[in-house]
Design a protein around this motif. Structure first.
Motif, PDB file in Angstrom:
ATOM      1  N   LEU A 201       0.817  -1.209   0.000  1.00  0.00           N
ATOM      2  CA  LEU A 201       0.000   0.000   0.000  1.00  0.00           C
ATOM      3  C   LEU A 201       0.856   1.266   0.000  1.00  0.00           C
ATOM      4  O   LEU A 201       0.316   2.376  -0.088  1.00  0.00           O
ATOM      5  CB  LEU A 201      -0.918   0.004   1.231  1.00  0.00           C
ATOM      6  CG  LEU A 201      -2.079  -0.988   1.214  1.00  0.00           C
ATOM      7  CD1 LEU A 201      -2.746  -1.052   2.580  1.00  0.00           C
ATOM      8  CD2 LEU A 201      -3.092  -0.606   0.155  1.00  0.00           C
ATOM      9  N   ARG A 202       2.169   1.075   0.158  1.00  0.00           N
ATOM     10  CA  ARG A 202       3.114   2.191   0.170  1.00  0.00           C
ATOM     11  C   ARG A 202       2.781   3.189   1.268  1.00  0.00           C
ATOM     12  O   ARG A 202       2.782   4.411   1.057  1.00  0.00           O
ATOM     13  CB  ARG A 202       3.152   2.870  -1.197  1.00  0.00           C
ATOM     14  CG  ARG A 202       3.628   1.939  -2.313  1.00  0.00           C
ATOM     15  CD  ARG A 202       3.685   2.641  -3.647  1.00  0.00           C
ATOM     16  NE  ARG A 202       4.123   1.739  -4.698  1.00  0.00           N
ATOM     17  CZ  ARG A 202       4.260   2.078  -5.979  1.00  0.00           C
ATOM     18  NH1 ARG A 202       3.973   3.329  -6.364  1.00  0.00           N
ATOM     19  NH2 ARG A 202       4.669   1.198  -6.872  1.00  0.00           N
ATOM     20  N   VAL A 203       2.502   2.654   2.454  1.00  0.00           N
ATOM     21  CA  VAL A 203       2.205   3.497   3.594  1.00  0.00           C
ATOM     22  C   VAL A 203       3.252   3.242   4.668  1.00  0.00           C
ATOM     23  O   VAL A 203       3.640   2.094   4.922  1.00  0.00           O
ATOM     24  CB  VAL A 203       0.779   3.225   4.135  1.00  0.00           C
ATOM     25  CG1 VAL A 203       0.603   1.773   4.524  1.00  0.00           C
ATOM     26  CG2 VAL A 203       0.460   4.131   5.306  1.00  0.00           C
ATOM     27  N   THR A 204       3.719   4.320   5.289  1.00  0.00           N
ATOM     28  CA  THR A 204       4.729   4.215   6.339  1.00  0.00           C
ATOM     29  C   THR A 204       4.033   4.080   7.681  1.00  0.00           C
ATOM     30  O   THR A 204       3.378   5.028   8.157  1.00  0.00           O
ATOM     31  CB  THR A 204       5.636   5.453   6.347  1.00  0.00           C
ATOM     32  OG1 THR A 204       6.270   5.569   5.074  1.00  0.00           O
ATOM     33  CG2 THR A 204       6.695   5.326   7.434  1.00  0.00           C
ATOM     34  N   ILE A 205       4.136   2.927   8.283  1.00  0.00           N
ATOM     35  CA  ILE A 205       3.530   2.694   9.587  1.00  0.00           C
ATOM     36  C   ILE A 205       4.460   1.819  10.423  1.00  0.00           C
ATOM     37  O   ILE A 205       5.287   1.083   9.898  1.00  0.00           O
ATOM     38  CB  ILE A 205       2.147   1.998   9.488  1.00  0.00           C
ATOM     39  CG1 ILE A 205       2.250   0.697   8.687  1.00  0.00           C
ATOM     40  CG2 ILE A 205       1.094   2.907   8.927  1.00  0.00           C
ATOM     41  CD1 ILE A 205       0.959  -0.088   8.636  1.00  0.00           C
ATOM     42  N   GLU A 206       4.298   1.925  11.708  1.00  0.00           N
ATOM     43  CA  GLU A 206       5.011   1.068  12.641  1.00  0.00           C
ATOM     44  C   GLU A 206       4.100  -0.111  12.964  1.00  0.00           C
ATOM     45  O   GLU A 206       2.934   0.082  13.350  1.00  0.00           O
ATOM     46  CB  GLU A 206       5.339   1.854  13.911  1.00  0.00           C
ATOM     47  CG  GLU A 206       6.160   1.102  14.934  1.00  0.00           C
ATOM     48  CD  GLU A 206       6.464   1.946  16.163  1.00  0.00           C
ATOM     49  OE1 GLU A 206       6.787   1.356  17.224  1.00  0.00           O
ATOM     50  OE2 GLU A 206       6.363   3.192  16.073  1.00  0.00           O
TER      51      GLU A 206
END
Length: 599
Positions: A201-206
């Motif tokens: 999804l090309r999302v930056t998450i921890e």
């Protein structure tokens, strides 16, 4: 004499035999016969081999009739070809011969359908999923809205939560606002899967395993905590520490100071002082029991105090710090206290962490100001989290932050979570505006598997639908053989399949892995090291929450492993069954577990 009559005579003389292997071996291609059973017994004719350890017995599980084998043992290589392999049904008197594709009775041959899912093209596992309208509405909620995503297994709760995070991140970027997101999951396997999905999804998450994240956060917040977590807290102790009734005594610590002249208290950091006088004080624990209104038993007081006393003892290594370090390690390389009543000396419990944050909220304990805060937090399997745990997660929200709680209220089977519904769960969070979405369409499993999971009805043989198969085997050998034979055929036909054999416990998984390694090449996964690649793994029910596989095999579905009266085991079985996309195979070498019903 017919093969059936011949083996009937053999079984009468060797009643422990459960299988027959006929091979051709040697330069002369001599035919040799072997019985298989629970031990090696060479004085019989044919000789009986231990099916779990004999090198030759491996050909029984690994090679179909007509196939060559090559076995290495003791530095020697033995080659040959399998002529016949049969499971022997009967105790003393032969009832049937069970082969790969047929069952031979004394006067008839019954063909046996091979249990396997319908062949299909290899799926594109990298493609992004297109959400349905109900799922998309949840994703598109306003940025200041928090969300409860409820629904049964396979409806896409985790997927919706991730798409919502991606949507919030895009909207924050468009508004040139910072956005920090955290996804908390129950297992390492699901953490790895969510990480893969987030990358797509090309999302930056921890993405973190919740228990590990809470403990790490506590270490940052409260300096001086022991390096080790306890491993010996009993179910009574855990149930007491997670109960919301603990809140009824925490105001005692507002402005509280430890007793004067207490040498132990003087040596402890503030967080540990309060834990000692909370869990070690009988009167406070008695008030907790009363406030629990019958949900906790008075005997939990003694268990908690005893556990606490050990946790505040000094380890043997520290007591003898003046001794050469090499002499403070046992012969097996473990700590000197390992396996003794002192094993939990100088430890704290994971269940202590939410309580310490609860004390912070009351102004009864200071906290570091270096803790990370998040604009959005996703909590998966939220119905399995106790109220103080939910509150501790809520403490990590930034001002104006939002939450997504994903779970299934019907699967609130962890009695120590004290789940009282989504309204109570939402009340533990600082979020203001909430929306609830109940997803109803199952996308993971074919209809027959979804229907089975709802009713837990074991189908008769042959199955009314090939997607769900149930096999009651005569014993462990028969179960291992049938799994090896059928999964080998399936992998040869559809090598792209992801297959999981799901055991009840790690010990159970190790045993099954050893047995199935006789005929297959499974990978044992106990630490969450899932690769999401084609092949066969053996794992546990606790490790597969949130995951999915083309094929799921649940062996030993017996009263021994799945007894009645244990809600957490019922949930473990439900979770395991609903991991299957195309085919679910249930087996037992005993009677069926009372958790399932016979059709």
């Amino acid at each position: 004499m017919s093969r059936f009559a011949e083996l009937e005579r053999v079984l009468a003389e060797v009643p422990a035999a459960r299988g027959l292997l006929v091979v051709e071996s040697g330069p002369e291609r001599r035919e040799r016969s072997y019985l298989l059973g629970p031990r090696t017994q060479t004085e019989t004719t044919p000789p009986m081999l231990d099916w779990r350890t004999s090198p030759v017995a491996e050909a029984f599980f690994r090679c179909a009739p007509g196939e060559p084998y090559e076995l290495e043992a003791g530095g020697r290589v033995t080659e040959g070809r399998v002529r016949e392999r049969w499971l022997l049904r009967g105790r003393g008197a032969l009832e049937a011969l069970i082969g790969d594709d047929a069952t031979v009775l004394c006067d008839a041959v019954e063909p046996r359908a091979r249990p396997a899912p319908t062949p299909g093209p290899m799926p594109d596992r990298t493609a992004l999923v297109v959400l349905d309208p109900e799922q998309q509405r949840a994703v598109d909620l306003a940025v200041d809205a928090s969300l409860v995503v409820d629904g049964e297994a396979g409806v896409g709760k985790t997927l919706v939560a991730l798409y919502r995070v991606a949507s919030l991140a895009r909207r924050a970027a468009a508004a040139q606002q910072k956005f920090r997101a955290l996804v908390l999951v129950p297992t390492e396997g699901l953490r790895r899967l969510v990480r893969l999905l987030a990358d797509r999804l090309r999302v930056t998450i921890e993405v973190r395993v919740l228990d590990e994240w809470l403990v790490e956060r506590a270490r940052l917040a409260f300096p001086g905590l022991p390096k080790r977590l306890s491993e010996g807290a009993t179910a009574q102790v855990i149930a007491l520490k997670r109960h919301p009734a603990v809140r009824s005594v925490l105001d005692d610590f507002r402005g509280w100071k430890p007793p004067p002249n207490s040498e132990l208290d003087l040596r402890l950091p503030r967080s540990r002082q309060r834990l000692l006088h909370l869990w070690g004080d009988r009167d406070r624990l008695q008030r907790v029991i009363v406030a629990a209104h019958g949900e906790l038993q008075p005997r939990a007081i003694v268990a908690t105090q005893a556990h606490t006393r050990i946790q505040f003892e000094t380890t043997t290594e520290k007591q003898h710090a003046h001794v050469d370090a090499a002499r403070l390690t046992a012969l097996d390389g473990k700590r000197l206290d390992a396996g003794t009543p002192m094993e939990d000396a100088h430890t704290f419990d994971a269940e202590d962490v939410p309580v310490m944050f609860e004390l912070v909220r009351r102004g009864a304990l200071p906290v570091s100001d270096k803790l990370a805060l998040y604009d959005h937090i996703v909590l998966d399997e939220a119905q399995l989290r106790a109220p103080m745990e939910l509150a501790a997660i809520g403490d990590a929200l930034a001002r104006g932050g939002t939450v997504t709680l994903a779970g299934d209220h019907r699967q609130a089977t962890d009695e120590t979570a004290y789940f009282a519904g989504w309204a109570s769960a939402k009340a533990e969070m600082p979020a203001l505006e909430w929306h609830e979405v109940t997803l109803a369409i199952t996308y993971r499993s074919v209809p027959a598997i979804a229907d089975f999971a709802k009713a837990l009805v074991v189908p008769s043989e042959p199955p009314p639908d090939p997607a769900v198969w149930a096999s009651r085997c005569d014993d462990a050998l028969a179960q291992a053989a049938q799994i090896c034979w059928h999964l080998d055929a399936l992998q040869n036909r559809d090598p792209w399949r992801q297959i999981a054999v799901i055991a009840r416990t790690p010990e159970h998984a190790r045993r099954l892995h050893a047995e199935l390694s006789r005929g297959l090449d499974p990978q044992l996964v106990l630490d969450g090291d899932f690769r999401f690649e084609p092949g066969l793994i053996v794992t546990t029910a606790n490790a597969v929450s949130g995951l999915e596989f083309d094929v799921v095999v649940i062996p030993d579905l017996s009263p021994t492993f799945y007894p009645l009266g244990a809600p957490e085991l019922a949930r473990a079985f439900y979770v395991a069954a609903t991991r299957a996309r195309d085919w679910l195979w249930l087996l037992t070498p005993e009677t069926w577990s009372p958790l399932v019903h016979l059709r």
